[in-house]
Design a protein around this motif. Structure first.
Motif, PDB file in Angstrom:
ATOM      1  N   ASN A 129       0.815  -1.200   0.000  1.00 53.45           N
ATOM      2  CA  ASN A 129       0.000   0.000   0.000  1.00 53.45           C
ATOM      3  C   ASN A 129       0.856   1.259   0.000  1.00 53.45           C
ATOM      4  O   ASN A 129       1.953   1.281   0.557  1.00 53.45           O
ATOM      5  CB  ASN A 129      -0.935   0.026   1.208  1.00 53.45           C
ATOM      6  CG  ASN A 129      -2.114  -0.902   1.028  1.00 53.45           C
ATOM      7  OD1 ASN A 129      -2.407  -1.332  -0.075  1.00 53.45           O
ATOM      8  ND2 ASN A 129      -2.779  -1.217   2.110  1.00 53.45           N
ATOM      9  N   CYS A 143      -3.702   2.973  -0.872  1.00 55.30           N
ATOM     10  CA  CYS A 143      -4.169   2.028  -1.877  1.00 55.30           C
ATOM     11  C   CYS A 143      -2.970   1.224  -2.371  1.00 55.30           C
ATOM     12  O   CYS A 143      -1.821   1.644  -2.206  1.00 55.30           O
ATOM     13  CB  CYS A 143      -4.859   2.750  -3.032  1.00 55.30           C
ATOM     14  SG  CYS A 143      -3.775   3.647  -4.140  1.00 55.30           S
ATOM     15  N   PRO A 144      -3.230   0.072  -2.991  1.00 59.69           N
ATOM     16  CA  PRO A 144      -2.126  -0.697  -3.564  1.00 59.69           C
ATOM     17  C   PRO A 144      -1.384   0.153  -4.601  1.00 59.69           C
ATOM     18  O   PRO A 144      -1.998   0.918  -5.347  1.00 59.69           O
ATOM     19  CB  PRO A 144      -2.823  -1.887  -4.229  1.00 59.69           C
ATOM     20  CG  PRO A 144      -4.123  -2.017  -3.494  1.00 59.69           C
ATOM     21  CD  PRO A 144      -4.513  -0.609  -3.142  1.00 59.69           C
ATOM     22  N   SER A 145      -0.087   0.017  -4.622  1.00 55.17           N
ATOM     23  CA  SER A 145       0.746   0.822  -5.532  1.00 55.17           C
ATOM     24  C   SER A 145       0.299   0.700  -6.982  1.00 55.17           C
ATOM     25  O   SER A 145       0.320   1.681  -7.724  1.00 55.17           O
ATOM     26  CB  SER A 145       2.214   0.413  -5.408  1.00 55.17           C
ATOM     27  OG  SER A 145       2.678   0.684  -4.112  1.00 55.17           O
ATOM     28  N   ASP A 146      -0.140  -0.492  -7.380  1.00 64.24           N
ATOM     29  CA  ASP A 146      -0.549  -0.672  -8.769  1.00 64.24           C
ATOM     30  C   ASP A 146      -1.916  -0.050  -9.081  1.00 64.24           C
ATOM     31  O   ASP A 146      -2.344  -0.035 -10.230  1.00 64.24           O
ATOM     32  CB  ASP A 146      -0.529  -2.147  -9.157  1.00 64.24           C
ATOM     33  CG  ASP A 146      -1.516  -2.993  -8.369  1.00 64.24           C
ATOM     34  OD1 ASP A 146      -1.966  -2.566  -7.288  1.00 64.24           O
ATOM     35  OD2 ASP A 146      -1.838  -4.101  -8.842  1.00 64.24           O
ATOM     36  N   GLN A 147      -2.595   0.480  -8.064  1.00 60.11           N
ATOM     37  CA  GLN A 147      -3.893   1.124  -8.259  1.00 60.11           C
ATOM     38  C   GLN A 147      -3.834   2.646  -8.110  1.00 60.11           C
ATOM     39  O   GLN A 147      -4.865   3.325  -8.202  1.00 60.11           O
ATOM     40  CB  GLN A 147      -4.907   0.561  -7.267  1.00 60.11           C
ATOM     41  CG  GLN A 147      -5.299  -0.874  -7.541  1.00 60.11           C
ATOM     42  CD  GLN A 147      -6.013  -1.009  -8.874  1.00 60.11           C
ATOM     43  OE1 GLN A 147      -6.918  -0.243  -9.190  1.00 60.11           O
ATOM     44  NE2 GLN A 147      -5.594  -1.984  -9.676  1.00 60.11           N
ATOM     45  N   LYS A 148      -2.630   3.187  -7.905  1.00 58.05           N
ATOM     46  CA  LYS A 148      -2.476   4.624  -7.677  1.00 58.05           C
ATOM     47  C   LYS A 148      -3.057   5.443  -8.832  1.00 58.05           C
ATOM     48  O   LYS A 148      -3.810   6.390  -8.608  1.00 58.05           O
ATOM     49  CB  LYS A 148      -0.998   4.966  -7.480  1.00 58.05           C
ATOM     50  CG  LYS A 148      -0.746   6.440  -7.243  1.00 58.05           C
ATOM     51  CD  LYS A 148       0.739   6.727  -7.038  1.00 58.05           C
ATOM     52  CE  LYS A 148       0.975   8.220  -6.883  1.00 58.05           C
ATOM     53  NZ  LYS A 148       2.399   8.519  -6.647  1.00 58.05           N
ATOM     54  N   ASN A 195      -5.348   4.661 -10.968  1.00 53.21           N
ATOM     55  CA  ASN A 195      -6.808   4.538 -10.977  1.00 53.21           C
ATOM     56  C   ASN A 195      -7.447   5.387  -9.894  1.00 53.21           C
ATOM     57  O   ASN A 195      -8.494   6.003 -10.118  1.00 53.21           O
ATOM     58  CB  ASN A 195      -7.237   3.081 -10.818  1.00 53.21           C
ATOM     59  CG  ASN A 195      -6.930   2.248 -12.041  1.00 53.21           C
ATOM     60  OD1 ASN A 195      -6.816   2.768 -13.142  1.00 53.21           O
ATOM     61  ND2 ASN A 195      -6.788   0.956 -11.840  1.00 53.21           N
ATOM     62  N   LEU A 196      -6.834   5.430  -8.721  1.00 54.25           N
ATOM     63  CA  LEU A 196      -7.347   6.254  -7.631  1.00 54.25           C
ATOM     64  C   LEU A 196      -7.308   7.731  -8.013  1.00 54.25           C
ATOM     65  O   LEU A 196      -8.283   8.465  -7.809  1.00 54.25           O
ATOM     66  CB  LEU A 196      -6.551   6.021  -6.346  1.00 54.25           C
ATOM     67  CG  LEU A 196      -6.941   6.913  -5.168  1.00 54.25           C
ATOM     68  CD1 LEU A 196      -8.398   6.711  -4.774  1.00 54.25           C
ATOM     69  CD2 LEU A 196      -6.020   6.652  -3.991  1.00 54.25           C
ATOM     70  N   LYS A 244      -7.333   8.966 -11.019  1.00 55.44           N
ATOM     71  CA  LYS A 244      -8.336   9.161 -12.075  1.00 55.44           C
ATOM     72  C   LYS A 244      -9.743   9.240 -11.472  1.00 55.44           C
ATOM     73  O   LYS A 244     -10.549  10.091 -11.859  1.00 55.44           O
ATOM     74  CB  LYS A 244      -8.254   8.011 -13.081  1.00 55.44           C
ATOM     75  CG  LYS A 244      -9.188   8.146 -14.249  1.00 55.44           C
ATOM     76  CD  LYS A 244      -8.978   7.000 -15.226  1.00 55.44           C
ATOM     77  CE  LYS A 244      -9.950   7.089 -16.387  1.00 55.44           C
ATOM     78  NZ  LYS A 244      -9.773   5.992 -17.339  1.00 55.44           N
ATOM     79  N   ALA A 245     -10.033   8.368 -10.512  1.00 61.21           N
ATOM     80  CA  ALA A 245     -11.347   8.378  -9.864  1.00 61.21           C
ATOM     81  C   ALA A 245     -11.567   9.677  -9.098  1.00 61.21           C
ATOM     82  O   ALA A 245     -12.656  10.263  -9.147  1.00 61.21           O
ATOM     83  CB  ALA A 245     -11.470   7.179  -8.923  1.00 61.21           C
TER      84      ALA A 245
END
Length: 67
Positions: free
Chosen positions: A2, A18-23, A25-26, A28-29
């Motif tokens: 995270n 958040c998980p590093s690979d979802q940064k 996407n977060l 963007k959201a």
């Protein structure tokens, strides 16, 4: 693993893990939420940040649930 990500929505700072690979996407959201809230705020159709947030959430959900 995270990672703490700082985002800003309607002038308010939030730090969210958040998980590093979802940064990306977060981020963007958060941008989508900010833009939806700003649009509603600018229209003057809803007052109060809570009401604006609910209206924005509903509008975003409609984008993904409408055929």
């Amino acid at each position: 693993m995270n990672e703490a990500v700082s985002i800003e929505i309607m002038g308010e700072q939030f730090t969210i893990k958040c998980p590093s690979d979802q940064k990306a996407n977060l981020i963007k959201a958060a941008k989508m939420v900010h833009e939806a809230m700003k649009k509603i705020s600018d229209q003057g159709t809803a007052f109060g940040v809570n009401r604006i947030a609910v209206m924005a959430a509903l509008n975003i959900c409609l984008l993904y649930t409408s055929p």
